[in-house]
Design an enzyme around this catalytic site. Sequence first.
Site, PDB file in Angstrom:
ATOM      1  N   MET A 164       0.826  -1.188   0.000  1.00  0.00           N
ATOM      2  CA  MET A 164       0.000   0.000   0.000  1.00  0.00           C
ATOM      3  C   MET A 164       0.867   1.248   0.000  1.00  0.00           C
ATOM      4  SD  MET A 164      -2.584  -1.293  -0.430  1.00  0.00           S
ATOM      5  CE  MET A 164      -3.815  -2.484  -0.089  1.00  0.00           C
ATOM      6  N   CYS A 165       0.275   2.336  -0.264  1.00  0.00           N
ATOM      7  CA  CYS A 165       1.042   3.553  -0.437  1.00  0.00           C
ATOM      8  C   CYS A 165       0.210   4.711   0.102  1.00  0.00           C
ATOM      9  CB  CYS A 165       1.334   3.776  -1.915  1.00  0.00           C
ATOM     10  SG  CYS A 165       2.002   2.321  -2.764  1.00  0.00           S
ATOM     11  N   ARG A 166       0.796   5.869   0.116  1.00  0.00           N
ATOM     12  CA  ARG A 166       0.105   7.115   0.450  1.00  0.00           C
ATOM     13  C   ARG A 166       0.465   8.129  -0.617  1.00  0.00           C
ATOM     14  NH1 ARG A 166      -3.828   6.141   3.938  1.00  0.00           N
ATOM     15  NH2 ARG A 166      -3.799   4.471   2.395  1.00  0.00           N
ATOM     16  N   ASN A 224      -2.502   3.743  -5.344  1.00  0.00           N
ATOM     17  CA  ASN A 224      -2.450   3.006  -4.084  1.00  0.00           C
ATOM     18  C   ASN A 224      -3.382   1.830  -4.264  1.00  0.00           C
ATOM     19  OD1 ASN A 224      -2.539   2.063  -1.468  1.00  0.00           O
ATOM     20  ND2 ASN A 224      -3.954   3.653  -0.770  1.00  0.00           N
TER      21      ASN A 224
END
Lengths: 261, 261, 261, 261
Positions: free
Chosen positions: B1-3, B112
């Site tokens: 996951m990412c932001r 994301n």
Amino acid sequence: MCRWIAYRGETTAFEHYVTEPEHSLVTQSIRALESTAGTNGDGFGLGWYGDHPEPGLYRETRPAWSDENLRYLCRHLHSHLFFAHVRAATGTAVTRQNCHPFACGRWLFMHNGFVGSWNRLRRKVEAMIPDALYPSRLGTTDSEAVFLAIVGAGIDQDPIGATRKVLGSLCQLVNQDGLREHLRFTSALSNGHDLYAFRFAANDRANSLYYREDGDQVIAVSEPYDREPDWIEVPPDHVLVARASCAAEIVPLFAAGTAGL
Amino acid sequence: MCRWIAYRGETTAFEHYVTEPEHSLVTQSIRALESTAGTNGDGFGLGWYGDHPEPGLYRETRPAWSDENLRYLCRHLHSHLFFAHVRAATGTAVTRQNCHPFACGRWLFMHNGFVGSWNRLRRKVEAMIPDALYPSRLGTTDSEAVFLAIVGAGIDQDPIGATRKVLGSLCQLVNQDGLREHLRFTSALSNGHDLYAFRFAANDRANSLYYREDGDQVIAVSEPYDREPDWIEVPPDHVLVARASCAAEIVPLFAAGTAGL
Amino acid sequence: MCRWIAYRGETTAFEHYVTEPEHSLVTQSIRALESTAGTNGDGFGLGWYGDHPEPGLYRETRPAWSDENLRYLCRHLHSHLFFAHVRAATGTAVTRQNCHPFACGRWLFMHNGFVGSWNRLRRKVEAMIPDALYPSRLGTTDSEAVFLAIVGAGIDQDPIGATRKVLGSLCQLVNQDGLREHLRFTSALSNGHDLYAFRFAANDRANSLYYREDGDQVIAVSEPYDREPDWIEVPPDHVLVARASCAAEIVPLFAAGTAGL
Amino acid sequence: MCRWIAYRGETTAFEHYVTEPEHSLVTQSIRALESTAGTNGDGFGLGWYGDHPEPGLYRETRPAWSDENLRYLCRHLHSHLFFAHVRAATGTAVTRQNCHPFACGRWLFMHNGFVGSWNRLRRKVEAMIPDALYPSRLGTTDSEAVFLAIVGAGIDQDPIGATRKVLGSLCQLVNQDGLREHLRFTSALSNGHDLYAFRFAANDRANSLYYREDGDQVIAVSEPYDREPDWIEVPPDHVLVARASCAAEIVPLFAAGTAGL
């Protein structure tokens, strides 16, 4: 273009072959002599066999000449069969995954060469990798794709045959539509016991390949790392075969005319 | 996951949005709150539009929190439309080419989410990229492949339609053979004028997406970077559309039942 | 040794000076002509002035020739006064903190040269940095230490005088005990308004320095980036002074015999 | 803050201790439990002893959790005495030279702790390094400076005495002018035969330190890597001493009141 060394013989520290010689691979990373690229500063890698069933890998994007870790590892790692490679990129990114050697199962592969017009042919070469091996496609180089195609073509049963099959397909590809793209393939391949080194080109001059044999020791190199007179040039379109506990042999890669050239 | 964060508005230095806020993206790189991955330390990237016809990119493999260059660039780069992203890898390597945003022509994209069982589905998703765009496939992520498929599906004519088309195909893929793989797609897309942010999932919960609007300024984020009450959640299966000089709109991504779910 | 370029003039994108010329700095990173080090692959850096009171910095350890970020930044960053530098390390580590330019307050500095027997003299040179500036000692190079000594010697009041003072002390150091260590100092210094470029050596030949002037534009370089005939060599032991809105001047660094040589 | 493990015992592959355990050091790099820094993603390092008279080092700036090389090396490197460390920087740059362990001659050192107000005290601590060892000052951390001071204080003759002497001086420094700066020192030290692990703090709580002993094997850790009940906490102000072929002992670091506190 790139420079590399492959060693098979008594278990030894890598440093005697990779960092210490007068014209060592690390020296070649900053100034190679027999290469179109004088500087091979686009990353490097080590691959080796030890107790573990799978080979070890150390790959880094910085130039070999400034890597402190490389000096320590070449001093402390020991093996009876190891590869070392310094890279001069030919269009693909400088990432660890694009550095040689590449590993797949027991097999190690490293390469000096290229598939011409890679952007155009890439998809067709990647299509030669079987589905089961596609998760091993970690980078984006022509070299890794060709290696996985070779693995998929039956490397365990017949490594020279598998390589021959893939080179034959590549020759057809580069000659499609009468375009005669360049193809250079000077590479090393091993399963931890046997060492193979190929020198081949289509529509182009083959990159240099030499070897030296001393008792059980066989060392194959892109260019000699010292000025001793016992380096033997492998002729174009030939394979150096150094099977476990056997003397080295030079065999033709293709029977006359069978490469599809 | 990412932001991630996407900004459209008055030309501004990035630092006011990327590094300075209390719970800025750089803070989220070490401790995100609304993510399954608390740490987003697998590289980061900036993408932005300036005078040059093509967007700028700065992508790095080290964590955002320790990159001195990032602080200088966020202070000195100015733009009316920029993207910033911190990455938590979901199986693919930490290379610059796998960091977001991705650029293709005038378009920027960041993401994301993930395509479930990527190793198994990768080839099929890559097959959705047209030949002409395949040389732009620089990395190995699902995100970049999906982006290039969207570009190839007619992004210039209809960016939402192209995205919808690709998501429809992806839904078919993940549901093939009754396997119901997970698919999460919370992403931002821009051509330098218009900003789109998508929130979608199949067989899974959609990753969070918020936005804030103030006059001409529209900011879309994975999670709010401050505690102000004016952040609006984008509902799952919806798109935030912020066309140049227009107010933001939230529109459904698919008419009921058309995603092929 | 290293190669660098300093630009003062109309606000411009860096690319026209750093990446585009036939023999650009990026080309010099892989093959410089007037340097003892042909390869300048041990990192690089950009420094520039914008709206912010402090200059911007982008420094990277990988070679300039393979850095995608550098190409994007040179296209998108604009300034009226910027520095660019490619490094060939002379014994200290390849870290970002050892890459040029160095920044301290409003000042930028970059260097091509060295203090001979740095391991022996380092402590004495570091002792020339005032306590208040010692926290700005982020790396371990001779170049950064000399810069901080110059800042501490009154750079704000009299940059040439401060440099002269420090070079005088360095000359005493390298000549201590009759050892006559080599000292080379070809450097650029700026506060965002005025540009200074020094060419000096003690017990050694001075590294090359050229400049070109065209209206308000002054460009100083280690070696010319094109074959135009208007490059002027700065003589050894001289300073190029390009004060804001003033024409360039070449002035002697020391009155005859005062360097303590 | 940081996390580390030191191993002395039968020659073994590192992976059984560094990467495989449930709560291994690599797991601690992304989520440590007994540390003020939950994330230890600012680089890492391995140090070990083999046939070569000097220890080996592998230090990298990227987080341990994403380093493919680390996994290969932990599988292929074997030693009877090795150190592994994941770093959470406390103000100094993320460079390889600032990663632990540090090596000097036969000695290896790694540290979890800090010298409070390092910017103010740095010069005084660096002054404790003898001239002859100053060329070994490759980075800028408090940890490396303290290590070189210990080496210079007679480490070969009496490693505990040398450490005690330097900690005594540091206590005086942090207490100068009544400022009572914090000092934390939880560290491991070895010459390839003997292993020492210190737990000490002044004006502060000491960082955690545990060990486990099983036959000839002694393992010291910042925090246990499994839930077995045989981990023993080393009390503050004590040293774990595991001399070659001897059982481990816990001895007080200072006789009551002698630390100059």
